[in-house]
Write an enzyme that holds these catalytic residues in place. Structure first.
Site, PDB file in Angstrom:
ATOM      1  N   LYS A  45       4.125 -84.575 -62.787  1.00  0.00           N
ATOM      2  CA  LYS A  45       3.596 -83.885 -61.602  1.00  0.00           C
ATOM      3  C   LYS A  45       2.241 -83.248 -61.871  1.00  0.00           C
ATOM      4  O   LYS A  45       1.473 -82.988 -60.950  1.00  0.00           O
ATOM      5  CB  LYS A  45       4.581 -82.807 -61.125  1.00  0.00           C
ATOM      6  CG  LYS A  45       5.770 -83.341 -60.373  1.00  0.00           C
ATOM      7  CD  LYS A  45       6.390 -82.198 -59.574  1.00  0.00           C
ATOM      8  CE  LYS A  45       7.619 -82.624 -58.799  1.00  0.00           C
ATOM      9  NZ  LYS A  45       8.231 -81.504 -58.086  1.00  0.00           N
ATOM     10  N   LYS A  66      11.384 -94.564 -56.778  1.00  0.00           N
ATOM     11  CA  LYS A  66      12.409 -93.921 -55.969  1.00  0.00           C
ATOM     12  C   LYS A  66      11.873 -93.504 -54.596  1.00  0.00           C
ATOM     13  O   LYS A  66      10.713 -93.102 -54.491  1.00  0.00           O
ATOM     14  CB  LYS A  66      12.853 -92.678 -56.752  1.00  0.00           C
ATOM     15  CG  LYS A  66      14.101 -92.012 -56.292  1.00  0.00           C
ATOM     16  CD  LYS A  66      14.475 -90.924 -57.301  1.00  0.00           C
ATOM     17  CE  LYS A  66      15.416 -89.913 -56.697  1.00  0.00           C
ATOM     18  NZ  LYS A  66      15.798 -88.865 -57.647  1.00  0.00           N
ATOM     19  N   LYS A  83       9.716 -88.508 -49.908  1.00  0.00           N
ATOM     20  CA  LYS A  83       8.875 -88.171 -48.758  1.00  0.00           C
ATOM     21  C   LYS A  83       7.424 -87.974 -49.200  1.00  0.00           C
ATOM     22  O   LYS A  83       6.494 -88.401 -48.520  1.00  0.00           O
ATOM     23  CB  LYS A  83       9.403 -86.920 -48.076  1.00  0.00           C
ATOM     24  CG  LYS A  83       8.608 -86.563 -46.840  1.00  0.00           C
ATOM     25  CD  LYS A  83       9.433 -85.866 -45.789  1.00  0.00           C
ATOM     26  CE  LYS A  83       8.656 -85.771 -44.494  1.00  0.00           C
ATOM     27  NZ  LYS A  83       8.094 -84.430 -44.270  1.00  0.00           N
TER      28      LYS A  83
END
Ligand code: TRP
Length: 352
Positions: A136, A215, A218
């Site tokens: 991230k 995966k 959103k």
């Protein structure tokens, strides 16, 4: 001070994973409030949770982790809608606030308090090794300290309720392992307050994004929302990635690598699976035919959930989240009394 005692792992008195007063396992799940549940969340996790709640053999807590959502840049004006929309989706899917404790993380301030205390027994080096942090944070202009300490807050979410079982996807196993070690380190340093939480790996399928790139998520923009309107839902499903080697209808398909087939297995009655495989491998159906059938399976399951969602009022939902927070707070306050006591914190005069 040494954390490396070989006995450290034997200090927990909760080895039988049955820590609640009624002798039931306590299960805690945390979910990021993305605003809308998508079909990957639903097939991969939420349906299983609902079945577990209905089975009524464990005490379950579901925490919407808004304090985790602020570890990456976000829009404050949107966060309330994300939390409420998400909670509404969960309840519509059958997560019944009467049968489980559904609450919002930052409504229980002890999460952030405990996270700070747990940080004192969490080695800096362990956090730097977390793959989610590396992924991230990579290439971002701004990487917050909170993104780095994210797993400490997650440990606090779990240990605050003395949860014994934590359902996780494989991407969260590393964080859970850290939480287990934190319970052990804390026990070694201060005494046995927390049980070691066990991971429960889901047997539900991992649903890939409709672009086939990892995966479904959103934030990656490759998701189909569960409560998307019918036409938008179908348009996205129609365009979804399938077997990359199947370029023309006459090419034989490989169901075992196809995301659409994974969803059929989770959703379409099992007596149809052989027929689907046969039509795919024999190049009798095009992918669109197969997707139409999948869409029908979705419709069958989702129509009642949509109806339920429309009937839920925002007022009732808020009330449920308020009740959930008070139930959670009661457990949290008890744990924090123990924690402050064994750590020697506070004045004793304050009455906490
Ligand atoms: N980190 C988890 C995820 O991204 C969410 C989470 C936060 C969580 N706190 C938790 C999961 C506690 C289980 C238990 O999926």
């Amino acid at each position: 001070m040494s954390h490396k005692s070989p006995l450290a792992h034997t200090l927990s008195p909760f080895d039988d994973a049955r820590a609640t007063p009624r002798g039931r396992a306590r299960v805690l799940s945390g979910i990021q409030p993305t605003g809308e549940l998508h079909i990957g969340n639903w097939l991969g996790a939420v349906r299983t949770w609902v079945a577990q709640i209905e089975a009524d053999v464990e005490d379950t807590l579901f925490c919407i982790v808004d304090a985790h959502a602020i570890t990456v840049p976000y829009e404050p004006a949107d966060l309330q809608a994300r939390i409420e929309g998400f909670a509404l989706d969960l309840v519509a899917c059958g997560l019944d606030p009467e049968k489980t404790t559904l609450f919002v993380q930052s409504d229980v301030r002890e999460h952030t308090e405990l996270a700070w205390y747990l940080a004192s027994v969490t080695p800096y080096g362990d956090l730097g090794r977390m793959t989610q942090f590396k992924e991230k944070g990579e290439g971002k202009d701004f990487v917050s300290t909170a993104l780095f300490t994210y797993p400490v807050l997650m440990s606090a979410d779990i240990l605050l309720y003395k949860a014994t079982v934590v359902p996780v996807g494989d991407d969260q196993v590393q964080h859970l392992e850290l939480a287990r070690e934190t319970a052990r380190r804390f026990a070694h340093r201060f005494g046995p307050v927390f049980p070691e939480p066990q991971p429960r790996l889901s047997s539900a399928p991992r649903i890939m994004g409709i672009d086939g790139d990892g995966k479904m998520s959103k934030s990656k923009g490759n998701a189909i929302s569960l409560f998307e309107d019918k036409d938008a839902f179908w348009n996205k499903l129609r365009g979804a990635f399938t077997d990359p080697q199947r370029l023309k209808k006459s090419d034989p398909g490989r169901p075992e690598v196809c995301n659409i087939y994974t969803m059929h297995k989770a959703l379409t009655p099992s007596d149809k699976h052989a027929e689907i495989r046969d039509n795919c491998t024999g190049a009798k159906w095009g992918c669109v035919d197969c997707k139409k059938l999948l869409f029908e399976s979705f419709e069958r399951e989702l129509v009642p959930l949509r109806t339920k969602r429309e009937a839920l009022s925002a007022g009732k939902l808020r009330e449920a989240l308020g009740d959930g927070a008070s139930k959670a707070r009661k457990i949290a306050a008890e744990t924090m009394r123990e924690v402050r006591d064994v750590m020697g914190l506070g004045s004793r005069a304050a009455g906490l």
